[in-house]
Design an enzyme around this catalytic site. Sequence first.
Site, PDB file in Angstrom:
ATOM      1  N   ARG A   1      -3.798   9.842   6.326  1.00 40.86           N
ATOM      2  CA  ARG A   1      -2.780  10.900   6.284  1.00 40.86           C
ATOM      3  C   ARG A   1      -2.033  10.952   4.962  1.00 40.86           C
ATOM      4  NH1 ARG A   1       0.456  13.461   9.620  1.00 40.86           N
ATOM      5  NH2 ARG A   1       1.993  12.835   8.098  1.00 40.86           N
TER       6      ARG A   1
ATOM      7  N   ARG B   1       2.837  13.642  14.151  1.00 41.38           N
ATOM      8  CA  ARG B   1       2.956  13.545  12.702  1.00 41.38           C
ATOM      9  C   ARG B   1       2.694  14.855  11.942  1.00 41.38           C
ATOM     10  NH1 ARG B   1       0.544   8.078  10.476  1.00 41.38           N
ATOM     11  NH2 ARG B   1       2.243   8.303   8.997  1.00 41.38           N
TER      12      ARG B   1
ATOM     13  N   ILE C   1      11.112   6.371  15.788  1.00 42.40           N
ATOM     14  CA  ILE C   1      10.511   7.160  14.705  1.00 42.40           C
ATOM     15  C   ILE C   1       9.311   7.971  15.210  1.00 42.40           C
ATOM     16  CG2 ILE C   1       9.537   7.082  12.360  1.00 42.40           C
ATOM     17  CD1 ILE C   1      12.413   6.039  12.448  1.00 42.40           C
TER      18      ILE C   1
ATOM     19  N   ASP D   1       7.031   0.181  11.288  1.00 42.34           N
ATOM     20  CA  ASP D   1       5.779  -0.499  10.934  1.00 42.34           C
ATOM     21  C   ASP D   1       5.779  -1.986  11.324  1.00 42.34           C
ATOM     22  OD1 ASP D   1       4.805   1.857   9.975  1.00 42.34           O
ATOM     23  OD2 ASP D   1       5.114   1.391   7.858  1.00 42.34           O
TER      24      ASP D   1
ATOM     25  N   CYS E   1      -2.553  11.794  15.128  1.00 40.65           N
ATOM     26  CA  CYS E   1      -3.117  10.475  14.846  1.00 40.65           C
ATOM     27  C   CYS E   1      -2.683   9.528  15.945  1.00 40.65           C
ATOM     28  CB  CYS E   1      -2.731   9.983  13.455  1.00 40.65           C
ATOM     29  SG  CYS E   1      -1.144   9.205  13.357  1.00 40.65           S
TER      30      CYS E   1
ATOM     31  N   ARG F   1      -7.263  -1.317   6.401  1.00 40.77           N
ATOM     32  CA  ARG F   1      -6.541  -0.268   5.671  1.00 40.77           C
ATOM     33  C   ARG F   1      -5.280  -0.827   5.027  1.00 40.77           C
ATOM     34  NH1 ARG F   1      -4.464   3.982   9.212  1.00 40.77           N
ATOM     35  NH2 ARG F   1      -3.458   4.350   7.233  1.00 40.77           N
TER      36      ARG F   1
ATOM     37  N   LYS G   1       0.841  -1.210   0.000  1.00 39.46           N
ATOM     38  CA  LYS G   1       0.000   0.000   0.000  1.00 39.46           C
ATOM     39  C   LYS G   1       0.866   1.247   0.000  1.00 39.46           C
ATOM     40  CE  LYS G   1      -1.035   1.273   4.716  1.00 39.46           C
ATOM     41  NZ  LYS G   1      -0.515   2.626   4.874  1.00 39.46           N
ATOM     42  N   ASN G   2       1.969   1.232   0.757  1.00 39.15           N
ATOM     43  CA  ASN G   2       2.796   2.446   0.855  1.00 39.15           C
ATOM     44  C   ASN G   2       3.638   2.690  -0.393  1.00 39.15           C
ATOM     45  OD1 ASN G   2       1.657   2.956   3.288  1.00 39.15           O
ATOM     46  ND2 ASN G   2       3.455   2.418   4.528  1.00 39.15           N
TER      47      ASN G   2
HETATM   48  N1  EPU Z   1       8.073  14.324  10.732  1.00 38.29           N
HETATM   49  C1  EPU Z   1       8.066  15.644  11.121  1.00 38.29           C
HETATM   50  N2  EPU Z   1       7.733  16.592  10.191  1.00 38.29           N
HETATM   51  C2  EPU Z   1       7.415  16.272   8.911  1.00 38.29           C
HETATM   52  C3  EPU Z   1       7.430  14.923   8.512  1.00 38.29           C
HETATM   53  C4  EPU Z   1       7.766  13.959   9.453  1.00 38.29           C
HETATM   54  O1  EPU Z   1       8.350  15.951  12.274  1.00 38.29           O
HETATM   55  O2  EPU Z   1       7.136  17.185   8.134  1.00 38.29           O
HETATM   56  C5  EPU Z   1       8.409  13.275  11.712  1.00 38.29           C
HETATM   57  C6  EPU Z   1       7.210  12.370  12.022  1.00 38.29           C
HETATM   58  O3  EPU Z   1       6.375  12.941  13.001  1.00 38.29           O
HETATM   59  C7  EPU Z   1       7.907  11.112  12.481  1.00 38.29           C
HETATM   60  C8  EPU Z   1       9.150  11.059  11.583  1.00 38.29           C
HETATM   61  O4  EPU Z   1       9.344  12.391  11.123  1.00 38.29           O
HETATM   62  O5  EPU Z   1       8.284  11.232  13.826  1.00 38.29           O
HETATM   63  C9  EPU Z   1       9.090  10.150  10.397  1.00 38.29           C
HETATM   64  O6  EPU Z   1       7.843  10.278   9.738  1.00 38.29           O
HETATM   65  P1  EPU Z   1       7.650  10.078   8.168  1.00 38.29           P
HETATM   66  O7  EPU Z   1       7.371  11.399   7.572  1.00 38.29           O
HETATM   67  O8  EPU Z   1       8.766   9.281   7.614  1.00 38.29           O
HETATM   68  O9  EPU Z   1       6.323   9.224   8.139  1.00 38.29           O
HETATM   69  P2  EPU Z   1       5.235   9.264   6.978  1.00 38.29           P
HETATM   70  O10 EPU Z   1       5.901   9.579   5.719  1.00 38.29           O
HETATM   71  O11 EPU Z   1       4.096  10.102   7.410  1.00 38.29           O
HETATM   72  C10 EPU Z   1       5.428   6.779   6.213  1.00 38.29           C
HETATM   73  C11 EPU Z   1       4.515   5.589   6.128  1.00 38.29           C
HETATM   74  C12 EPU Z   1       4.184   5.119   7.533  1.00 38.29           C
HETATM   75  C13 EPU Z   1       5.499   4.740   8.220  1.00 38.29           C
HETATM   76  C14 EPU Z   1       6.459   5.939   8.219  1.00 38.29           C
HETATM   77  C15 EPU Z   1       7.833   5.611   8.782  1.00 38.29           C
HETATM   78  C16 EPU Z   1       3.325   5.965   4.067  1.00 38.29           C
HETATM   79  C17 EPU Z   1       2.049   6.312   3.391  1.00 38.29           C
HETATM   80  N3  EPU Z   1       3.311   5.975   5.407  1.00 38.29           N
HETATM   81  O12 EPU Z   1       4.719   7.773   6.952  1.00 38.29           O
HETATM   82  O13 EPU Z   1       3.372   3.957   7.401  1.00 38.29           O
HETATM   83  O14 EPU Z   1       5.248   4.362   9.556  1.00 38.29           O
HETATM   84  O15 EPU Z   1       6.643   6.410   6.871  1.00 38.29           O
HETATM   85  O16 EPU Z   1       8.418   4.581   8.079  1.00 38.29           O
HETATM   86  O17 EPU Z   1       4.294   5.655   3.413  1.00 38.29           O
HETATM   87  C18 EPU Z   1       1.749   2.376   8.072  1.00 38.29           C
HETATM   88  O18 EPU Z   1       1.793   1.892   6.939  1.00 38.29           O
HETATM   89  O19 EPU Z   1       1.172   1.817   9.052  1.00 38.29           O
HETATM   90  C19 EPU Z   1       2.391   3.668   8.337  1.00 38.29           C
HETATM   91  C20 EPU Z   1       2.060   4.438   9.368  1.00 38.29           C
END
Ligand code: EPU
Length: 416
Positions: free
Chosen positions: A91, A120, A325, A303, A115, A395, A22-23
């Site tokens: 998200r 996040r 993370i 994850d 969330c 999901r 999915k990701n």
């Molecule tokens: N962060 C910030 N500011 C930002 C962006 C991120 O502070 O602008 C912080 C986040 O709060 C977190 C860390 O950076 O503490 C890493 O977050 P990241 O942005 O990498 O997470 P994401 O891109 O929102 C994706 C996956 C998540 C997975 C994370 C980490 C997708 C659609 N989602 O989320 O997947 O946990 O990377 O690998 O790719 C899941 O599938 O269950 C899921 C939550």
Amino acid sequence: MDRLVIRGGSPLNGEVEISGAKNCALPLMAATLIASGTHSFSNVPHLRDIRTMQSLLAHMGATSRHDNMLQIDTSDIHTFEAPYDLVKTMRASVLVLGPLLARYRRARISLPGGCAIGARPINLHLKALQQMGVEIDLEHGYVVGQAKRLRGAVIAFEQVTVTGTENIMMAACLADGVTVLKNSAREPEVVALAEYLNLMGAQIEGAGTDEITVTGVRELSPSGCEVIPDRIEAGTYLVAAGMTGGALKLMRCRPDHLQAIIQKLIDAGLSIESNGDFIEVRRKGKIRSVNMETQPFPGFPTDMQAQFMALMALGSGVSMIKERIFENRFMHVLELQRMGADIDLDGRTAIVRGVKKLSGAPVMATDLRASASLVLSALAAEGVSEITRIYHLDRGYEAIEKKLSAVGATIERVSE
Ligand code: EPU
């Protein structure tokens, strides 16, 4: 609302086919906004998040069909908005921000808010876009972005962010000049997105390393590709075999995307062999308690933290699990405790003292991966568990009860 009723105690044996990730599919779907026309993707899982992204694209004027292939036609995009109702359920909706700004130079996206796994924020996405010349305003809970032109910039992410890297990589495809992303995410899903963008005509180098260079081009044209296998789904089934004491062969997966997971599970006493596109897993003896901390790829993925904790709940000693993370990704702990797990929390670290057995109980799913840890625990527990709020599970895990019952689990979905 559906719930799962699971009678635990049967070892799982047989073959499981791993679905598309999915990701990986979600950013590919968002990327269709950059090039007008019909895009085709194979190996897209049938999941709630995919349907939510289809609804979001439909809100903007795209049409899509999802049977064997997912086809998305973006010839008629007329709205540049991701509304609150869709962003709050998923998200990953923020992934349309980069593509909309790249192609239409304007976007209005609801801020995602908190969330179940932490704050996040998307501040790093927004800061990078501002560096590229996008004017960002916050209005009534929405991020409003606009620019005359996007220009290349050197962007150093303060923290590794997966969707942040994806969003900015997409925004940079049609920008003037060269964009360099430093400290970028190296996840296989980022690489798959870069490959698709390049197939459409983008010029991206370095995806899979921590420095990605994007040279802007005038336009991209639609194409098609295959979604990569879901490494987290595969990891979840590896733990299922370990916890129930069975032997599973996972088909259609990418062992090279699971190296950190495989190594940790071997350390925990599982026997794992892989070759080409399959992985075989067997439990050898006792589950060994080992420490683990989550890291960006190629480290152990957040994850898989909840699922690994469920395994450690049956370990022979004490395991320290550190979540690096997300600051609050421990909602599963209270539910695992209700099934007899012995877990204490100390800030970002869970101290898991292995117990001899878990016992079935009514439990509630709180987020996607937390739900998976409850299913795993229920499969290994004595007696019957009832898991409510499984819409979280839907999901991200395709046909989970069908896949598990085909390898010997006693599991039933009850709809109300
Ligand atoms: N962060 C910030 N500011 C930002 C962006 C991120 O502070 O602008 C912080 C986040 O709060 C977190 C860390 O950076 O503490 C890493 O977050 P990241 O942005 O990498 O997470 P994401 O891109 O929102 C994706 C996956 C998540 C997975 C994370 C980490 C997708 C659609 N989602 O989320 O997947 O946990 O990377 O690998 O790719 C899941 O599938 O269950 C899921 C939550």
